[in-house]
Design an enzyme around this catalytic site. Structure first.
Site, PDB file in Angstrom:
ATOM      1  CE1 TYR A   3      -4.087   1.923   0.345  1.00  0.00           C
ATOM      2  CE2 TYR A   3      -2.528   3.472   1.299  1.00  0.00           C
ATOM      3  CZ  TYR A   3      -3.752   3.205   0.733  1.00  0.00           C
ATOM      4  OH  TYR A   3      -4.650   4.225   0.532  1.00  0.00           O
ATOM      5  CD  GLN A  18     -11.473   2.636  -1.258  1.00  0.00           C
ATOM      6  OE1 GLN A  18     -11.643   2.629  -0.031  1.00  0.00           O
ATOM      7  NE2 GLN A  18     -11.385   3.757  -1.957  1.00  0.00           N
ATOM      8  CG  ASN A  33      -6.132   7.082   5.491  1.00  0.00           C
ATOM      9  OD1 ASN A  33      -6.449   5.896   5.654  1.00  0.00           O
ATOM     10  ND2 ASN A  33      -6.684   7.833   4.555  1.00  0.00           N
ATOM     11  CB  SER A  86       8.126   7.622  14.643  1.00  0.00           C
ATOM     12  OG  SER A  86       8.074   8.946  14.195  1.00  0.00           O
ATOM     13  CD  GLN A  91      11.401  10.607  14.013  1.00  0.00           C
ATOM     14  OE1 GLN A  91      12.255  10.398  13.148  1.00  0.00           O
ATOM     15  NE2 GLN A  91      10.229  10.002  13.999  1.00  0.00           N
ATOM     16  CG  HIS A 124       8.579  12.059  10.212  1.00  0.00           C
ATOM     17  ND1 HIS A 124       8.284  11.805   8.894  1.00  0.00           N
ATOM     18  CD2 HIS A 124       9.839  11.631  10.407  1.00  0.00           C
ATOM     19  CE1 HIS A 124       9.342  11.254   8.319  1.00  0.00           C
ATOM     20  NE2 HIS A 124      10.305  11.142   9.197  1.00  0.00           N
ATOM     21  CD  GLU A 172      10.399   5.070  13.904  1.00  0.00           C
ATOM     22  OE1 GLU A 172      10.079   6.174  14.425  1.00  0.00           O
ATOM     23  OE2 GLU A 172       9.976   4.698  12.798  1.00  0.00           O
ATOM     24  CG  HIS A 173      14.749   6.820  14.000  1.00  0.00           C
ATOM     25  ND1 HIS A 173      13.429   7.219  14.066  1.00  0.00           N
ATOM     26  CD2 HIS A 173      14.935   6.362  12.738  1.00  0.00           C
ATOM     27  CE1 HIS A 173      12.840   7.015  12.895  1.00  0.00           C
ATOM     28  NE2 HIS A 173      13.731   6.494  12.067  1.00  0.00           N
ATOM     29  CG  ASP A 216      14.826   8.640   7.945  1.00  0.00           C
ATOM     30  OD1 ASP A 216      14.734   7.629   8.653  1.00  0.00           O
ATOM     31  OD2 ASP A 216      14.582   9.791   8.352  1.00  0.00           O
ATOM     32  CD  GLU A 249       1.022 -33.953  25.778  1.00  0.00           C
ATOM     33  OE1 GLU A 249       0.465 -33.829  24.675  1.00  0.00           O
ATOM     34  OE2 GLU A 249       2.042 -33.315  26.112  1.00  0.00           O
ATOM     35  CG  HIS A 306      -1.580 -37.783  19.070  1.00  0.00           C
ATOM     36  ND1 HIS A 306      -2.895 -37.422  19.041  1.00  0.00           N
ATOM     37  CD2 HIS A 306      -0.895 -36.714  18.571  1.00  0.00           C
ATOM     38  CE1 HIS A 306      -3.012 -36.203  18.559  1.00  0.00           C
ATOM     39  NE2 HIS A 306      -1.813 -35.742  18.259  1.00  0.00           N
TER      40      HIS A 306
END
Lengths: 429, 429
Positions: free
Chosen positions: B120, B184, B207, B230, B252, B255, B320-321, B354, B408, B413
């Protein structure tokens, strides 16, 4: 057991994700554990398990007492299984790596174990010592320093924790065990209480409340995949022994009513012989009610024109367990795209893998072998990228990085490079 | 930017999982796509994107036209980045293995690529060519034969698909591209339509509607983790250049408003210098409104008594970073337990990773580096266990397997093994 052409069959099982009431109940339990900690765990043990808990943690004396309660033959088998499981999973272990570039830069991947992993083990009759080994040993091989087990204090007529479970835990190196079960145990592992520090990941099977609780806490901690209904598919030709095939199908069918056991074969003779054998063997099984319903609802003998067509059917079904009992089973291995575990030849009966050979018995169910894997050491490791850029590399690549950042409208990204190029370039120039 | 002792700080960001209305809307969209296929995709394109779609699939001519629309400098930078990303991810590739045992048994692990992966890519201003490379190349390195991209037909004043996105897709080897976005598109990838065959996994950012749709279809297909807010943490001592540190924090912060930028340092001088530099640089940024809010709400300069204490703070934040700009940065590497990507030294500015160095920029966010990893080649591979037991091995281990199965309560088995021991043992004896 129905016999039909493979082309007319599709496996449809609607998986239940819990009623709204069950979901609400699980949410309430989680919130109460987050708020009241140990007190909530004691309250729910009384309420759900009918047990008044003094010490949450199982003592060393209790573990030693459990050893006195299990057979020598069980202990021998368990220990040999543990050796095999450990040896197989050690082959999966990966190490960190770093690569030195010609410009002095270093790129790499640091691979490290999770710090603390919680293992849920159901109580009562669904308490499987083999599952303790299969969940704990990969974590141990990964190097997880803290592996903790939770299990209900008592269930359905059984007093205390099943000694086979305690022994399996000890053999797998798990020494931190708490008598707490259900959604409250999952909440304790996710958020921590006074007695039980929070974990980074929760693994292991459980009932619908445990499954819903794991889904709910995912994000705060990692979880393993939630097991769906399971399958065995046997791909066999006329060389297969019908009695072996039937026994293997039934070993899956006895698990639960939604399990699916399917034979795929180009041999009409085998199809008919297996049909008769399933009926014959089924009547002798202690768990015949479960197995019979599974066979009736989700079992099938699918006839195909060729083993090649059979391979296509297998890949569409993406079974948890696949047995290939044909003349040259290895010839088909590279054509199997989707299967959790592949058992080759007449002696590789599914229980060999469930208990003993070494590969994990926690496998992708319900068709998820298309994109999921058996539980393995990677599930207990995490990676960090490592980037050391030299001054030379930055001066060389800086303009390209700035170009890409500006095309994405991320000006501060570009400036973080520009400020360095300006200063370092000036010094150099 | 606030300056405070690390011991008094904790990062709390409540992550939004969508309103009930958004969730319901996503469910309706998914059901409609499952029912009406392409017709639903066309309807929603008209409704949400204001576009009447003729051909869902982007043509080869459109891709060629996109190349004519992008700068030479962009193409050069993109291609060099792609080479670096491919080279790094090739180091992650793993191969199947089989182990022959002394008893003739063979155990192994078959490792194979997923068959079809959907990527995506958001439309409009949030369309990042670098993300196309970072998501597609690991799948390509894994050997995924079908990598398909979906992206909205138009967004917010932009007609058609961003040519930089089309070029990035082509450079990453993605040739199957559909103009469909939103929930969709996720539904189409999960369940398939007349024009778009279903995929096994869906990756890539989007989104809230895209994120909710991915959560909803998980199980039918695999998904990557859903990105949360992040972070960057910079661990620095008095040798660090305050202007560099401030620029990296702001890269950062630009963002989004929920991003968090944190400096951890034992140097009071650096703390004060960075505070002043952040203010100075912030005022020059095109995205200063976003960055200022991020710095105000989730930014901090945390003072510690020592770098050792600082390492503990880093591990608690699990960023994250992470940048380590200290005298001997490599000395700290093995003590960092939790971080998505670790940038060492003054020239390894976050944008280097990045865009360009090679490691992935899709990283675990919001503290999940405790148990998650950067997007990597493993995310596009699946494993199958392989078990070939010899007759000798089964005769040797059979009794142990039966013992474990009986303990068991899984009699079928045990019988699957017994029936073989009886027949094969008889033949041998």
């Amino acid at each position: 057991m129905r016999v039909m052409p493979a082309s007319e069959f599709s496996l449809q099982r609607e998986v239940e994700y819990g009623t709204p009431e069950q979901n609400e109940s699980v949410q309430r339990i989680i919130e109460e554990v987050r708020r009241d900690g140990d007190a909530a765990l004691r309250k729910f043990a009384q309420q759900f398990d009918g047990v008044k808990i003094e010490e949450l943690r199982v003592t060393q004396e209790e573990i030693e007492a459990a050893y006195a309660q299990v057979d020598e033959s069980f202990l021998t088998a368990l220990r040999e299984a543990a050796v095999n499981i450990r040896r197989f999973h050690e082959k999966q272990m990966r190490n960190s790596w770093m690569d030195l570039q010609a410009d002095g830069s270093i790129l790499g991947q640091a691979i490290r174990p999770l710090r603390r992993v919680g293992l849920y083990v159901p109580g009562g009759k669904a308490a499987y010592p083999s599952s303790v080994l299969m969940n704990a040993i990969p974590a141990q091989v990964a190097g997880v320093p803290e592996i903790v087990m939770v299990t209900p204090p008592a269930t359905a007529g059984l007093e205390g924790i099943n000694p086979h479970i305690l022994v399996a835990a000890a053999e797998a190196g798990v020494r931190e065990i708490y008598r707490v079960g259900g959604a409250q145990a999952v909440a304790a592992l996710a958020y921590g209480t006074e007695s039980i520090p929070a974990a980074d990941k929760i693994v292991g099977p459980g009932n619908i409340y445990v499954a819903l609780a794991k889904r709910s806490v995912f994000g705060a901690v990692d979880i393993d995949s939630i097991a769906g209904p399971s399958e065995i598919v046997v791909l066999a030709d006329e060389t297969a022994d019908a009695a072996y095939v039937a026994a293997d199908l039934l070993s899956q069918a006895e698990h639960d009513e939604m399990a699916s056991a399917i034979l795929v074969t180009p041999s009409r003779e085998l199809a008919e012989a297996v049909r008769l054998e399933v009926d014959r063997q089924l009547s002798e099984l202690p768990r015949r009610d479960i197995a019979a319903q599974s066979i009736r609802d989700y079992g099938a003998i699918l006839t195909v024109d060729s083993l090649t067509e059979g391979v296509g059917v297998v890949n569409r079904l993406a079974p948890e367990h696949l047995e290939i009992i044909v003349r040259e089973p290895f010839d088909y291995l590279s054509r199997i795209e989707n299967a959790g575990a592949i058992f080759l030849g007449p002696y590789s009966s599914e229980p060999v893998g469930d208990y003993f050979a070494g590969p994990n018995h926690v496998l992708p169910t319900n068709g998820t072998a298309r994109f999921s894997s058996p539980l393995n050491v990677d599930d207990f490791l995490k990676k960090s990228s490592v980037i050391y850029y030299s001054k030379e590399a930055l001066l060389r690549d800086g303009e390209n990085i700035i170009t890409l950042a500006r095309h994405e409208g991320l000006d501060a990204h570009a400036r973080a490079i520009e400020i360095r190029l300006k200063k370092e370039g000036d010094q150099r120039g």
